[in-house]
Design a protein around this motif. Structure first.
Motif, PDB file in Angstrom:
ATOM      1  N   ALA A  25       0.819  -1.212   0.000  1.00  0.00           N
ATOM      2  CA  ALA A  25       0.000   0.000   0.000  1.00  0.00           C
ATOM      3  C   ALA A  25       0.856   1.267   0.000  1.00  0.00           C
ATOM      4  O   ALA A  25       0.611   2.187  -0.786  1.00  0.00           O
ATOM      5  N   VAL A  26       1.884   1.309   0.852  1.00  0.00           N
ATOM      6  CA  VAL A  26       2.690   2.529   0.985  1.00  0.00           C
ATOM      7  C   VAL A  26       3.566   2.769  -0.248  1.00  0.00           C
ATOM      8  O   VAL A  26       3.912   3.918  -0.564  1.00  0.00           O
ATOM      9  N   THR A  27       3.927   1.704  -0.979  1.00  0.00           N
ATOM     10  CA  THR A  27       4.748   1.854  -2.191  1.00  0.00           C
ATOM     11  C   THR A  27       3.918   1.859  -3.467  1.00  0.00           C
ATOM     12  O   THR A  27       4.467   2.014  -4.550  1.00  0.00           O
ATOM     13  N   ASN A  28       2.607   1.698  -3.338  1.00  0.00           N
ATOM     14  CA  ASN A  28       1.732   1.509  -4.504  1.00  0.00           C
ATOM     15  C   ASN A  28       2.260   0.363  -5.360  1.00  0.00           C
ATOM     16  O   ASN A  28       2.228   0.414  -6.577  1.00  0.00           O
ATOM     17  N   GLY A  29       2.759  -0.669  -4.683  1.00  0.00           N
ATOM     18  CA  GLY A  29       3.407  -1.774  -5.370  1.00  0.00           C
ATOM     19  C   GLY A  29       2.465  -2.854  -5.854  1.00  0.00           C
ATOM     20  O   GLY A  29       1.298  -2.917  -5.462  1.00  0.00           O
ATOM     21  N   ASP A  30       3.007  -3.696  -6.694  1.00  0.00           N
ATOM     22  CA  ASP A  30       2.328  -4.886  -7.188  1.00  0.00           C
ATOM     23  C   ASP A  30       3.136  -6.089  -6.758  1.00  0.00           C
ATOM     24  O   ASP A  30       4.315  -5.968  -6.423  1.00  0.00           O
ATOM     25  N   THR A  31       2.525  -7.268  -6.807  1.00  0.00           N
ATOM     26  CA  THR A  31       3.283  -8.495  -6.573  1.00  0.00           C
ATOM     27  C   THR A  31       3.334  -9.310  -7.856  1.00  0.00           C
ATOM     28  O   THR A  31       2.441  -9.212  -8.701  1.00  0.00           O
ATOM     29  N   ALA A  32       4.389 -10.085  -7.971  1.00  0.00           N
ATOM     30  CA  ALA A  32       4.571 -10.978  -9.115  1.00  0.00           C
ATOM     31  C   ALA A  32       5.641 -11.994  -8.739  1.00  0.00           C
ATOM     32  O   ALA A  32       6.355 -11.826  -7.757  1.00  0.00           O
ATOM     33  N   SER A  33       5.750 -13.035  -9.540  1.00  0.00           N
ATOM     34  CA  SER A  33       6.797 -14.026  -9.348  1.00  0.00           C
ATOM     35  C   SER A  33       8.081 -13.470  -9.927  1.00  0.00           C
ATOM     36  O   SER A  33       8.212 -13.352 -11.144  1.00  0.00           O
ATOM     37  N   LEU A  34       9.036 -13.109  -9.066  1.00  0.00           N
ATOM     38  CA  LEU A  34      10.240 -12.401  -9.490  1.00  0.00           C
ATOM     39  C   LEU A  34      11.523 -13.201  -9.297  1.00  0.00           C
ATOM     40  O   LEU A  34      12.584 -12.754  -9.690  1.00  0.00           O
ATOM     41  N   VAL A  35      11.428 -14.388  -8.674  1.00  0.00           N
ATOM     42  CA  VAL A  35      12.623 -15.194  -8.418  1.00  0.00           C
ATOM     43  C   VAL A  35      12.499 -16.570  -9.059  1.00  0.00           C
ATOM     44  O   VAL A  35      11.454 -16.999  -9.427  1.00  0.00           O
TER      45      VAL A  35
END
Length: 163
Positions: A153-163
């Protein structure tokens, strides 16, 4: 073992932003050894926390733009996964001097929160497996323990498979 506190903890741009937004965090500090360059492993060891809960912040160049990638410290970034998450063809780690200049933090202390330049942020979806994760507070030897949903929420981020 590191110290845990919020009151009297070191003020950084990240901790100030989180305090202003009333985001619940715990600040953990430890004595950083200047001879150590594996900052995540050092944090896990000195804070006595599983490496799966410690996340590193990487600044990547994605087709000419910069972005923030947050992944577990024990993992390697999957470039094609990051590129797909950002909707670009290629990504690579940004030059360390550029990363420091754009974020306002030093390598080994880059926080995903409170950066000088707001950048798109993607966090590895493994973060959802934990009630809280640890990210840099913006200084070597200082980490923030935060709920993944609050960090997103604080970073306006998204999640994804990154590794």
């Amino acid at each position: 073992m590191g110290k845990r506190s919020r009151t009297g903890s070191p003020a950084t741009p990240a901790t100030r932003v989180l305090a202003e937004r009333d985001v619940p965090i715990t600040v953990h500090t430890y004595e950083h050894d200047p001879a150590i360059t594996d900052f995540g492993a050092e944090a896990a060891d000195k804070l006595d926390v599983s490496a799966e809960r410690i996340y590193k912040t990487l600044i990547v160049e994605a087709d000419g733009s910069l972005a923030v990638v947050v992944i577990p410290v024990h993992a390697r970034m999957n470039r094609s996964g990051v590129a797909a998450a950002l909707g670009v063809k290629r990504v690579h780690l940004a030059d360390p001097a550029v990363a420091e200049r754009k974020t306002g933090y030093v390598i080994g202390g880059i926080s995903p929160v409170g950066q000088k330049t707001s950048l798109r942020t993607v966090i590895d979806d493994s973060c959802r497996a934990h009630a809280t994760i640890f990210v840099s507070a913006g200084r070597r030897g200082v980490d923030i323990e935060i709920a993944p949903a609050d960090l997103l929420a604080v970073t306006n981020g998204d999640t994804a498979s990154l590794v």
